[in-house]
Write an enzyme that holds these catalytic residues in place. Structure first.
Site, short mmCIF file in Angstrom:
data_model
loop_
_atom_site.label_atom_id
_atom_site.label_comp_id
_atom_site.label_asym_id
_atom_site.label_seq_id
_atom_site.Cartn_x
_atom_site.Cartn_y
_atom_site.Cartn_z
N ARG A 154 0.85 -1.31 0.11
CA ARG A 154 -0.05 0.23 -0.09
C ARG A 154 0.97 1.24 0.04
O ARG A 154 0.59 2.31 -0.48
CB ARG A 154 -0.87 0.11 1.09
CG ARG A 154 -1.83 1.38 1.27
CD ARG A 154 -2.93 1.31 2.36
NE ARG A 154 -2.43 0.67 3.54
CZ ARG A 154 -1.84 1.41 4.64
NH1 ARG A 154 -1.56 2.55 4.21
NH2 ARG A 154 -1.73 0.68 5.84
N TYR A 192 -15.18 15.74 -17.73
CA TYR A 192 -15.63 14.40 -17.59
C TYR A 192 -16.77 14.22 -16.58
O TYR A 192 -16.73 15.03 -15.48
CB TYR A 192 -14.50 13.54 -17.36
CG TYR A 192 -15.10 11.80 -16.93
CD1 TYR A 192 -15.61 11.24 -18.01
CD2 TYR A 192 -14.67 11.44 -15.69
CE1 TYR A 192 -16.06 9.92 -17.74
CE2 TYR A 192 -15.32 9.95 -15.65
CZ TYR A 192 -15.91 9.24 -16.57
OH TYR A 192 -16.09 8.09 -16.38
N ASP A 207 -5.78 18.06 -16.75
CA ASP A 207 -6.29 16.77 -17.16
C ASP A 207 -5.77 16.53 -18.42
O ASP A 207 -6.17 16.91 -19.22
CB ASP A 207 -7.67 16.42 -17.01
CG ASP A 207 -8.14 14.92 -17.13
OD1 ASP A 207 -7.41 14.32 -17.90
OD2 ASP A 207 -8.94 14.52 -16.65
N LYS A 236 -6.62 5.02 -20.55
CA LYS A 236 -6.91 5.32 -21.92
C LYS A 236 -5.50 5.18 -22.79
O LYS A 236 -5.08 4.00 -22.93
CB LYS A 236 -7.10 6.89 -21.72
CG LYS A 236 -8.41 7.10 -20.78
CD LYS A 236 -9.53 6.27 -21.22
CE LYS A 236 -10.73 7.10 -20.46
NZ LYS A 236 -11.12 6.77 -18.95
#
Length: 385
Positions: A48, A101, A173, A198
């Protein structure tokens, strides 16, 4: 090294144990320490808090973006969430691109606003409107450019100056263009954010997110939140994304060439009302596209005459193109944002920012452009309204 060399070699070295050319998948929860006195001598304790496979990807992304470091997250949305948690607190204000988005809009208006954070969705294509939205408590700017799905552009350098004057962080972004075409940090942004799902992945194989920071101090704030919330990328995902990165520029160059051919075809079709692609001279922000990016990307939208009914008929009759959410993959995808990616955005807000009912979004892939055009021709011919 130049970009193509960096995308292959940055962040990775042969495995010291076996000489394997690919970074191993370190599928391990914990890492054995030699002693209390040498705790973390090898850099890892618990996955983690850090994993060697994920770390290799973070190093590569930082080099590609020209940043000090990078932090990888579970998804693109967890990267957005982590960034806001790192730099916003109750009583703070953030300015977000009015076209963004749908998940980003939902996070701001349905979740984070419940914790005393105010958001203004400003027209970031207009620096004057952004400047007018600044308050004394503005701590963060989030600019999505090109914006999803309208392709609206924002001047990264101009907004970065406004953010700097406000002593706020500017997050870009950069998912649609990636550092292959748009160097957001070089243009003045503090953080470059991605859905690695993406173009970095490029094969519809993973979901992931990343934020690349201009300074180590900014990255440390992100890493603290990521570790605290446990929003970590898995080593399997990181390994697959590492492989995708190696062909990023080759894929983007071909996909962008295909997109240009398709945009020019659609622009002349008598059943198409309008086409939005930054590479077209008819695109209202074509000059800005050339100024701040070295390529136009593979995303576009068009509106068929006949609105929603015509758009649905087109998608019901389309072949080769896949009706599916996501973008940036080798497969060409077609979506209807109003009912798919931006369904969470209220109709009034969608209409205000230009997400019209008949808008059809294309993510152009690696198929032959001629085949993609022929498929569109056949589907357009089937429209009867």
């Amino acid at each position: 090294m130049r970009f193509r060399s960096k995308q292959v070699h940055a962040g990775v070295t042969p495995d010291p144990t076996t000489g394997a050319i690919l970074t191993p998948i370190y599928q391990s929860t914990t890492f054995v320490q030699e002693s209390v006195d040498t705790y973390l001598a090898k850099g890892y304790s618990y996955s983690r808090s850090g994993n060697p496979t994920v770390r290799a990807l973070e190093k590569k992304l930082a080099v590609l973006e020209g940043g000090a470091d990078a932090t990888c997250f579970t998804t693109g949305m967890s990267a957005v969430h982590g960034t806001m948690l790192a730099f916003l607190s109750a009583g703070d204000h953030a300015i977000i691109s009015d076209v963004a988005y749908g998940g980003t809009y939902r996070l701001c208006t349905k979740v984070l606003n419940r914790f005393g954070i105010d958001f203004t969705f400003a027209d970031t294509a207009d620096p004057a409107a952004v400047k007018a939205a600044v308050r004394k408590n503005t701590k963060l700017f989030l600019t999505e450019t090109p914006a999803n799905p309208t392709m609206k552009l924002s001047d990264i350098a101009a907004i970065s100056e406004i953010a700097q004057a406000a002593k706020a962080v500017h997050v870009v972004d950069n998912t649609f263009l990636t550092p292959c075409y748009q160097q957001a940090l070089e243009l003045g942004a503090d953080l470059s954010l991605h859905s690695t799902t993406k173009y970095f992945d490029g094969h519809n194989a993973t979901v992931g997110g990343a934020v690349i920071a201009k300074t180590k101090e900014l990255d440390e704030k992100l890493r603290f939140i990521q570790n605290s919330t446990g929003s970590i990328m898995s080593p399997q995902v990181a390994w697959l994304t590492l492989q995708g990165c190696k062909t990023l520029s080759v894929r983007m160059d071909q996909q962008s060439a295909n997109a240009m051919a398709i945009a020019r075809y659609l622009e002349k079709h008598d059943k198409v009302k309008q086409v939005a692609y930054p590479g077209l001279e008819s695109f209202s922000q074509h000059e800005l596209a050339k100024k701040q990016a070295s390529g136009f990307g593979a995303m576009m939208w068009f509106e068929v005459k006949g609105g929603v009914k015509a758009g649905k008929q087109l998608m019901d009759n389309i072949e080769l193109w896949t009706l599916a959410e996501n973008l940036g993959s080798v497969e060409s995808l077609i979506t209807h944002p109003v009912t798919m990616t931006h369904a969470a955005v209220e109709k009034k807000e969608r209409e205000r920012v230009g997400i019209i009912d008949g808008l059809v979004r294309l993510s152009v892939g690696l198929e032959d452009a001629e085949d993609l055009i022929e498929a569109l021709e056949k589907a357009l011919a089937a429209i009867k309204v």
